[in-house]
Design an enzyme around this catalytic site. Structure first.
Site, PDB file in Angstrom:
ATOM      1  N   HIS A 116      -5.156 -38.487  35.967  1.00 14.72           N
ATOM      2  CA  HIS A 116      -4.518 -39.199  36.619  1.00 14.72           C
ATOM      3  C   HIS A 116      -4.918 -40.217  37.841  1.00 14.72           C
ATOM      4  O   HIS A 116      -4.564 -41.045  38.833  1.00 14.72           O
ATOM      5  CB  HIS A 116      -3.407 -38.388  37.247  1.00 14.72           C
ATOM      6  CG  HIS A 116      -1.974 -38.905  37.592  1.00 14.72           C
ATOM      7  ND1 HIS A 116      -1.399 -40.206  36.687  1.00 14.72           N
ATOM      8  CD2 HIS A 116      -0.422 -38.478  37.655  1.00 14.72           C
ATOM      9  CE1 HIS A 116      -0.078 -39.881  36.894  1.00 14.72           C
ATOM     10  NE2 HIS A 116       0.500 -38.706  37.616  1.00 14.72           N
ATOM     11  N   TYR A 129      -7.162 -32.056  41.337  1.00 14.41           N
ATOM     12  CA  TYR A 129      -6.730 -33.354  40.433  1.00 14.41           C
ATOM     13  C   TYR A 129      -8.012 -34.251  40.313  1.00 14.41           C
ATOM     14  O   TYR A 129      -8.064 -35.366  39.760  1.00 14.41           O
ATOM     15  CB  TYR A 129      -6.330 -34.039  41.551  1.00 14.41           C
ATOM     16  CG  TYR A 129      -4.790 -33.230  41.823  1.00 14.41           C
ATOM     17  CD1 TYR A 129      -3.876 -33.368  40.884  1.00 14.41           C
ATOM     18  CD2 TYR A 129      -4.463 -32.647  42.620  1.00 14.41           C
ATOM     19  CE1 TYR A 129      -2.557 -32.717  40.936  1.00 14.41           C
ATOM     20  CE2 TYR A 129      -2.669 -31.743  43.550  1.00 14.41           C
ATOM     21  CZ  TYR A 129      -2.116 -31.933  41.855  1.00 14.41           C
ATOM     22  OH  TYR A 129      -1.296 -31.708  42.256  1.00 14.41           O
ATOM     23  N   ASN A 135       3.458 -39.817  43.109  1.00 10.72           N
ATOM     24  CA  ASN A 135       4.261 -40.549  42.634  1.00 10.72           C
ATOM     25  C   ASN A 135       5.521 -40.766  44.286  1.00 10.72           C
ATOM     26  O   ASN A 135       6.573 -41.406  44.226  1.00 10.72           O
ATOM     27  CB  ASN A 135       5.524 -38.884  42.379  1.00 10.72           C
ATOM     28  CG  ASN A 135       5.390 -38.380  41.004  1.00 10.72           C
ATOM     29  OD1 ASN A 135       4.780 -39.230  40.455  1.00 10.72           O
ATOM     30  ND2 ASN A 135       5.891 -37.492  40.847  1.00 10.72           N
TER      31      ASN A 135
END
Length: 190
Positions: free
Chosen positions: A21, A16, A66
């Site tokens: 994000h 990531y 999340n």
């Protein structure tokens, strides 16, 4: 001086790193680097944390995007941080690349990290600094778009946007909300 907490949202791990994000991580990383202070695993929340001079705490939840609210709630409870002393930094596909937007409150806009924080804090009334990553092409899913790395031609704008967001946070710490608003609501160019 009261403790202030700034949480940058992202997803932990090499897969990531440098994705759209993870802009929240990039901003708090820059804030920590300006003070040459290292990150350490938090004993109070599933997160990386660092303490800056003046009772400033930076947080990078390791719960994945999340579920960010779990770590933020645990940190806020441990340090007894009031909402007025908390800010979250997130990416936003509804803002064009290079645009940052600082708000005292608001909706999640479908951002699952913000939804998690709202759920765990029981309110939408907390400051948030959104960093624009732009919308995906019509043929692309939003989830795929935010998990992509930035294109080489986008990186100069991203670097300036991260710096502008870090500056807005520093002004908020030093001079308060009103002084930070102009810096936290602008478009940066390469």
């Amino acid at each position: 001086m009261e403790i202030c907490l700034v949480a940058g949202l992202g997803n932990e791990g090499p897969a990531y790193r440098d994705t759209r994000h993870n802009l929240g991580f990039a901003v708090v990383d820059q804030l920590a680097a300006r003070q040459t202070i290292a990150w350490e695993k938090s004993r109070h929340a599933e997160a990386w944390e660092t303490r800056l001079p003046g009772n400033r705490i930076l947080l990078k939840p390791t719960t994945m995007m999340n579920a960010s609210g779990e770590a933020i709630r645990a940190a806020m409870d441990w340090w007894k941080i009031p909402l007025k002393n908390f800010m979250v930094i997130v990416d936003d596909i509804d803002l064009p690349l290079g645009r940052i937007r600082l708000r005292a409150e608001g909706s999640s806009g479908g951002h699952r990290g913000l939804e998690s924080i709202e759920q765990h804090l029981g309110t939408r009334d907390f400051p948030r600094l959104r960093a624009g990553v732009g919308r995906p092409a019509e043929s692309r899913e939003a989830a795929d778009h935010v998990l992509e790395t930035f294109l080489p031609e986008e990186r100069p704008v991203v670097a300036r946007m991260v710096t502008a967001a870090a500056e807005a946070v520093e002004v908020w710490w030093r001079d308060g909300w009103e002084a930070a608003l102009p810096l936290g609501n602008r478009k940066v160019e390469a």
